[in-house]
Design a protein around this motif. Structure first.
Motif, PDB file in Angstrom:
ATOM      1  N   GLN A 114       0.730  -1.332   0.128  1.00  0.00           N
ATOM      2  CA  GLN A 114      -0.058   0.068  -0.030  1.00  0.00           C
ATOM      3  C   GLN A 114       0.889   1.276  -0.105  1.00  0.00           C
ATOM      4  O   GLN A 114       0.619   2.270  -0.679  1.00  0.00           O
ATOM      5  N   SER A 115       1.937   1.139   0.965  1.00  0.00           N
ATOM      6  CA  SER A 115       2.976   2.573   0.713  1.00  0.00           C
ATOM      7  C   SER A 115       3.393   2.646  -0.466  1.00  0.00           C
ATOM      8  O   SER A 115       3.771   3.738  -0.793  1.00  0.00           O
ATOM      9  N   ILE A 116       3.876   1.544  -1.152  1.00  0.00           N
ATOM     10  CA  ILE A 116       4.495   1.494  -2.508  1.00  0.00           C
ATOM     11  C   ILE A 116       3.694   2.200  -3.781  1.00  0.00           C
ATOM     12  O   ILE A 116       3.881   3.184  -4.345  1.00  0.00           O
ATOM     13  N   ALA A 117       2.369   1.662  -3.520  1.00  0.00           N
ATOM     14  CA  ALA A 117       1.279   2.148  -4.447  1.00  0.00           C
ATOM     15  C   ALA A 117       0.989   3.445  -4.341  1.00  0.00           C
ATOM     16  O   ALA A 117       1.005   4.245  -5.029  1.00  0.00           O
ATOM     17  N   ALA A 118       1.062   4.023  -2.871  1.00  0.00           N
ATOM     18  CA  ALA A 118       0.816   5.422  -2.900  1.00  0.00           C
ATOM     19  C   ALA A 118       1.848   6.387  -3.355  1.00  0.00           C
ATOM     20  O   ALA A 118       1.570   7.283  -3.649  1.00  0.00           O
ATOM     21  N   LEU A 119       2.981   5.741  -2.822  1.00  0.00           N
ATOM     22  CA  LEU A 119       4.155   6.689  -3.386  1.00  0.00           C
ATOM     23  C   LEU A 119       4.111   6.653  -4.864  1.00  0.00           C
ATOM     24  O   LEU A 119       4.476   7.924  -5.539  1.00  0.00           O
ATOM     25  N   ASP A 120       3.946   5.619  -5.572  1.00  0.00           N
ATOM     26  CA  ASP A 120       3.854   5.470  -7.023  1.00  0.00           C
ATOM     27  C   ASP A 120       2.855   6.518  -7.719  1.00  0.00           C
ATOM     28  O   ASP A 120       3.056   7.383  -8.737  1.00  0.00           O
TER      29      ASP A 120
ATOM     30  N   MET B 290      16.108  13.709  -3.423  1.00  0.00           N
ATOM     31  CA  MET B 290      15.326  12.977  -4.563  1.00  0.00           C
ATOM     32  C   MET B 290      14.723  11.625  -4.169  1.00  0.00           C
ATOM     33  O   MET B 290      15.376  10.820  -3.328  1.00  0.00           O
ATOM     34  N   ILE B 291      13.380  11.377  -4.351  1.00  0.00           N
ATOM     35  CA  ILE B 291      12.764  10.320  -3.580  1.00  0.00           C
ATOM     36  C   ILE B 291      12.286   9.313  -4.777  1.00  0.00           C
ATOM     37  O   ILE B 291      11.842   9.627  -5.971  1.00  0.00           O
ATOM     38  N   LEU B 292      12.747   8.156  -4.725  1.00  0.00           N
ATOM     39  CA  LEU B 292      12.583   7.077  -5.747  1.00  0.00           C
ATOM     40  C   LEU B 292      11.868   5.961  -5.251  1.00  0.00           C
ATOM     41  O   LEU B 292      11.762   5.586  -4.076  1.00  0.00           O
ATOM     42  N   SER B 293      10.774   5.324  -6.071  1.00  0.00           N
ATOM     43  CA  SER B 293      10.039   4.414  -5.724  1.00  0.00           C
ATOM     44  C   SER B 293      10.893   2.961  -6.180  1.00  0.00           C
ATOM     45  O   SER B 293      11.465   2.794  -6.995  1.00  0.00           O
ATOM     46  N   PRO B 294      10.628   1.864  -5.339  1.00  0.00           N
ATOM     47  CA  PRO B 294      11.398   0.711  -5.628  1.00  0.00           C
ATOM     48  C   PRO B 294      10.775   0.008  -6.989  1.00  0.00           C
ATOM     49  O   PRO B 294      11.373  -0.510  -7.586  1.00  0.00           O
ATOM     50  N   THR B 295       9.500   0.537  -7.280  1.00  0.00           N
ATOM     51  CA  THR B 295       9.020   0.201  -8.328  1.00  0.00           C
ATOM     52  C   THR B 295       9.707   0.558  -9.792  1.00  0.00           C
ATOM     53  O   THR B 295       9.980  -0.167 -10.862  1.00  0.00           O
TER      54      THR B 295
ATOM     55  N   GLU C 235      24.847  11.632  -3.419  1.00  0.00           N
ATOM     56  CA  GLU C 235      25.765  12.013  -2.162  1.00  0.00           C
ATOM     57  C   GLU C 235      25.443  10.807  -1.123  1.00  0.00           C
ATOM     58  O   GLU C 235      26.266  10.117  -0.614  1.00  0.00           O
ATOM     59  N   VAL C 236      24.102  10.586  -0.931  1.00  0.00           N
ATOM     60  CA  VAL C 236      23.610   9.687   0.033  1.00  0.00           C
ATOM     61  C   VAL C 236      22.446   8.953  -0.604  1.00  0.00           C
ATOM     62  O   VAL C 236      21.635   9.440  -1.328  1.00  0.00           O
ATOM     63  N   ALA C 237      22.339   7.510  -0.306  1.00  0.00           N
ATOM     64  CA  ALA C 237      20.878   6.964  -0.738  1.00  0.00           C
ATOM     65  C   ALA C 237      20.592   6.153   0.478  1.00  0.00           C
ATOM     66  O   ALA C 237      21.096   5.086   0.970  1.00  0.00           O
ATOM     67  N   ASN C 238      19.446   6.440   0.958  1.00  0.00           N
ATOM     68  CA  ASN C 238      18.994   5.831   2.192  1.00  0.00           C
ATOM     69  C   ASN C 238      17.778   5.070   1.863  1.00  0.00           C
ATOM     70  O   ASN C 238      16.563   6.040   1.707  1.00  0.00           O
ATOM     71  N   PRO C 239      17.540   3.915   1.928  1.00  0.00           N
ATOM     72  CA  PRO C 239      16.165   3.134   1.857  1.00  0.00           C
ATOM     73  C   PRO C 239      15.721   3.313   3.004  1.00  0.00           C
ATOM     74  O   PRO C 239      16.079   3.301   4.240  1.00  0.00           O
ATOM     75  N   VAL C 240      14.146   3.148   2.745  1.00  0.00           N
ATOM     76  CA  VAL C 240      13.428   3.287   3.903  1.00  0.00           C
ATOM     77  C   VAL C 240      12.506   2.114   3.944  1.00  0.00           C
ATOM     78  O   VAL C 240      12.124   1.758   2.790  1.00  0.00           O
ATOM     79  N   VAL C 241      12.386   1.504   5.031  1.00  0.00           N
ATOM     80  CA  VAL C 241      11.918  -0.074   5.089  1.00  0.00           C
ATOM     81  C   VAL C 241      10.894  -0.128   6.127  1.00  0.00           C
ATOM     82  O   VAL C 241      10.637   0.665   6.980  1.00  0.00           O
ATOM     83  N   LEU C 242       9.848  -0.835   5.464  1.00  0.00           N
ATOM     84  CA  LEU C 242       8.689  -1.094   6.187  1.00  0.00           C
ATOM     85  C   LEU C 242       8.260  -2.552   6.063  1.00  0.00           C
ATOM     86  O   LEU C 242       8.079  -3.173   5.284  1.00  0.00           O
ATOM     87  N   ASN C 243       8.265  -3.172   7.336  1.00  0.00           N
ATOM     88  CA  ASN C 243       8.153  -4.702   7.806  1.00  0.00           C
ATOM     89  C   ASN C 243       9.139  -5.395   6.683  1.00  0.00           C
ATOM     90  O   ASN C 243       8.762  -6.416   5.962  1.00  0.00           O
ATOM     91  N   ASP C 244      10.301  -4.698   6.732  1.00  0.00           N
ATOM     92  CA  ASP C 244      11.665  -5.619   6.179  1.00  0.00           C
ATOM     93  C   ASP C 244      11.445  -5.484   4.451  1.00  0.00           C
ATOM     94  O   ASP C 244      11.989  -6.344   3.781  1.00  0.00           O
ATOM     95  N   VAL C 245      10.599  -4.531   3.839  1.00  0.00           N
ATOM     96  CA  VAL C 245      10.508  -4.441   2.685  1.00  0.00           C
ATOM     97  C   VAL C 245      11.006  -2.789   2.261  1.00  0.00           C
ATOM     98  O   VAL C 245      10.340  -1.850   2.729  1.00  0.00           O
ATOM     99  N   VAL C 246      11.891  -2.441   1.485  1.00  0.00           N
ATOM    100  CA  VAL C 246      12.031  -1.159   1.159  1.00  0.00           C
ATOM    101  C   VAL C 246      10.942  -0.617   0.198  1.00  0.00           C
ATOM    102  O   VAL C 246      10.222  -1.244  -0.684  1.00  0.00           O
ATOM    103  N   VAL C 247      10.621   0.562   0.762  1.00  0.00           N
ATOM    104  CA  VAL C 247       9.097   1.218   0.268  1.00  0.00           C
ATOM    105  C   VAL C 247       9.494   2.392  -0.363  1.00  0.00           C
ATOM    106  O   VAL C 247       8.466   2.903  -1.038  1.00  0.00           O
ATOM    107  N   ARG C 248      10.692   2.884  -0.261  1.00  0.00           N
ATOM    108  CA  ARG C 248      11.125   4.235  -0.876  1.00  0.00           C
ATOM    109  C   ARG C 248      12.487   4.311  -0.765  1.00  0.00           C
ATOM    110  O   ARG C 248      13.116   3.808   0.228  1.00  0.00           O
TER     111      ARG C 248
END
Length: 109
Positions: A5-11, A60-65, A89-102
């Protein structure tokens, strides 16, 4: 909210409010075009500066999609935003329930 749901909303948000950027691996030929992906890009606000973030840096925010064509993004990778060549310069994955969501990147240059 589930990771899906989080990835779909970001997309949806990136589709509506984002822009196309070109990503190129640091090890790639500098003249290579790279992969075009959709991302949300904005400058940092003054209160967000510090802790390694400098004036002139960009968030810059990217979706795993959208990263399927790139696989990974890491420090030193090239980014072209609105015709301007920059680098990650830096790439930080945001994780929700062990899944990268952004992936939140600080872009410089």
């Amino acid at each position: 909210m589930t990771p899906a749901q989080s990835i779909a909303a970001l997309d949806r948000q990136i589709a509506q409010h984002g822009q196309d950027v070109q990503l190129r691996a640091a090890a790639a030929d500098p003249d290579a075009a790279g992969a075009t992906v959709r991302a949300f890009v904005r400058g940092y606000r003054p209160e967000e500066l510090g802790g390694g973030v400098q004036q002139g840096d960009t968030l810059m925010i990217l979706s795993p999609t959208h990263l399927a064509a790139v696989e990974t993004i890491e420090r030193g990778d090239g980014v072209t935003v609105a015709g301007r060549a920059r680098y990650v310069e830096v790439a930080n994955p945001v994780v929700l329930n062990d899944v990268v969501v952004r992936i939140e990147c600080t872009v410089r240059g």
